[in-house]
Motif scaffolding. Structure first.
Motif, short mmCIF file in Angstrom:
data_model
loop_
_atom_site.label_atom_id
_atom_site.label_comp_id
_atom_site.label_asym_id
_atom_site.label_seq_id
_atom_site.Cartn_x
_atom_site.Cartn_y
_atom_site.Cartn_z
N ILE A 137 0.85 -1.21 0.00
CA ILE A 137 0.00 0.00 0.00
C ILE A 137 0.88 1.25 0.00
N SER A 138 1.91 1.24 0.84
CA SER A 138 2.82 2.39 0.89
C SER A 138 3.47 2.62 -0.46
N HIS A 139 3.89 1.54 -1.11
CA HIS A 139 4.51 1.65 -2.44
C HIS A 139 3.51 2.21 -3.45
N LEU A 140 2.26 1.72 -3.41
CA LEU A 140 1.23 2.21 -4.33
C LEU A 140 0.91 3.69 -4.07
N GLU A 141 0.87 4.09 -2.80
CA GLU A 141 0.57 5.49 -2.46
C GLU A 141 1.69 6.41 -2.96
N SER A 142 2.93 5.98 -2.80
CA SER A 142 4.03 6.82 -3.29
C SER A 142 4.05 6.86 -4.81
N LYS A 143 3.67 5.77 -5.44
CA LYS A 143 3.59 5.72 -6.90
C LYS A 143 2.46 6.64 -7.39
N ARG A 144 1.35 6.63 -6.67
CA ARG A 144 0.16 7.42 -7.03
C ARG A 144 0.46 8.92 -6.93
N ALA A 145 1.32 9.29 -5.98
CA ALA A 145 1.59 10.71 -5.75
C ALA A 145 2.19 11.40 -6.97
N GLY A 146 2.93 10.69 -7.75
CA GLY A 146 3.57 11.32 -8.90
C GLY A 146 2.81 11.15 -10.20
N LEU A 147 1.61 10.62 -10.16
CA LEU A 147 0.86 10.35 -11.39
C LEU A 147 -0.12 11.46 -11.72
N ARG A 148 -0.42 11.56 -13.02
CA ARG A 148 -1.43 12.51 -13.49
C ARG A 148 -2.58 11.77 -14.18
N ASN A 149 -2.35 10.55 -14.55
CA ASN A 149 -3.37 9.75 -15.26
C ASN A 149 -4.45 9.35 -14.25
N THR A 150 -5.63 9.91 -14.38
CA THR A 150 -6.71 9.68 -13.42
C THR A 150 -7.21 8.23 -13.45
N GLU A 151 -7.19 7.64 -14.60
CA GLU A 151 -7.63 6.24 -14.69
C GLU A 151 -6.67 5.34 -13.92
N TYR A 152 -5.39 5.58 -14.06
CA TYR A 152 -4.40 4.78 -13.36
C TYR A 152 -4.46 5.06 -11.85
N ILE A 153 -4.66 6.32 -11.48
CA ILE A 153 -4.82 6.68 -10.07
C ILE A 153 -6.04 5.97 -9.48
N SER A 154 -7.11 5.92 -10.25
CA SER A 154 -8.33 5.23 -9.81
C SER A 154 -8.07 3.74 -9.60
N ASN A 155 -7.33 3.14 -10.50
CA ASN A 155 -6.97 1.72 -10.36
C ASN A 155 -6.14 1.50 -9.10
N ILE A 156 -5.18 2.39 -8.86
CA ILE A 156 -4.35 2.26 -7.66
C ILE A 156 -5.22 2.37 -6.41
N ASN A 157 -6.18 3.29 -6.41
CA ASN A 157 -7.08 3.44 -5.25
C ASN A 157 -7.89 2.16 -5.02
N VAL A 158 -8.33 1.52 -6.07
CA VAL A 158 -9.06 0.25 -5.95
C VAL A 158 -8.14 -0.81 -5.36
N TRP A 159 -6.90 -0.86 -5.86
CA TRP A 159 -5.95 -1.85 -5.34
C TRP A 159 -5.67 -1.62 -3.85
N ILE A 160 -5.52 -0.36 -3.50
CA ILE A 160 -5.27 -0.03 -2.09
C ILE A 160 -6.46 -0.46 -1.24
N ASP A 161 -7.67 -0.14 -1.71
CA ASP A 161 -8.88 -0.53 -0.96
C ASP A 161 -8.98 -2.05 -0.82
N GLU A 162 -8.65 -2.77 -1.89
CA GLU A 162 -8.69 -4.25 -1.84
C GLU A 162 -7.69 -4.77 -0.81
N LYS A 163 -6.50 -4.20 -0.79
CA LYS A 163 -5.47 -4.64 0.16
C LYS A 163 -5.89 -4.31 1.59
N LYS A 164 -6.51 -3.16 1.81
CA LYS A 164 -7.00 -2.80 3.14
C LYS A 164 -8.11 -3.75 3.59
N ALA A 165 -8.94 -4.19 2.64
CA ALA A 165 -9.99 -5.16 2.97
C ALA A 165 -9.37 -6.49 3.39
#
Length: 181
Positions: A137-165
């Motif tokens: 999750i930490s790796h995905l959050e740091s990766k997300r911070a430097g992105l501009r592609n909203t679709e990819y950011i949305s995917n990362i958010n889904v992955w983070i939510d899945e991992k938190k579940a």
């Protein structure tokens, strides 16, 4: 005193017959008692032999434990085995019984320690999985911070939510395991 030869002989015969009847009955009584004791000795020796087999067998299952309890009941319902053998048989019986129950307690304690260790190992594995998921999750959050592609950011958010579940599920599992301990 003397009652006269004819009277003395008749009285002696009557007395002797009564005495002989008593002796025959007494002998029959003691023979019957010895026969019963002999049977009881044999039964008790069989009980002791079976108890020794069970006590040294290392099987502490419910069936085996029930067999030991039944042998104890059988012992109690079996009559006296005679003074010369009763104490020896009782000592052998008690020693086998004590060995079984002490071994069973020891086996239960060993299995309890092993179960406790397995549960601790399961907790440690789940905690390791949780730590790994937090790293992801930490790796995905740091990766997300430097992105501009909203679709990819949305995917990362889904992955983070899945991992938190998954983390919440693992934490529930850990709590369930601790409750079992």
């Amino acid at each position: 005193g003397h009652a006269g030869r004819m009277e003395d002989d008749a009285l002696w015969t009557e007395f002797n017959n009564a005495r002989q009847t008593f002796y025959r009955r007494r002998e029959a009584h003691f023979n019957e008692r010895e026969r019963e004791w002999s049977i009881n000795r044999q039964i008790k020796q069989e009980i002791v032999s079976e108890e020794n087999r069970i006590a040294n067998g290392g099987d502490f299952s419910r069936d085996t434990t029930e067999r030991m309890k039944n042998l104890d009941t059988r012992w109690k319902t079996t009559g006296h085995a005679g003074r010369s053998e009763e104490e020896r048989l009782w000592t052998e019986f008690k020693n086998a019984k004590d060995l079984f129950w002490a071994s069973k307690r020891s086996d239960n304690e060993r299995r309890s320690r092993e179960r406790h260790q397995r549960l601790n190992d399961a907790i440690n594995r789940k905690q390791s999985q949780i730590a790994n998921l937090w790293n992801q999750i930490s790796h995905l959050e740091s990766k997300r911070a430097g992105l501009r592609n909203t679709e990819y950011i949305s995917n990362i958010n889904v992955w983070i939510d899945e991992k938190k579940a998954v983390i919440r599920e693992l934490e529930r599992d850990i709590q369930d395991i601790r409750n079992k301990m």
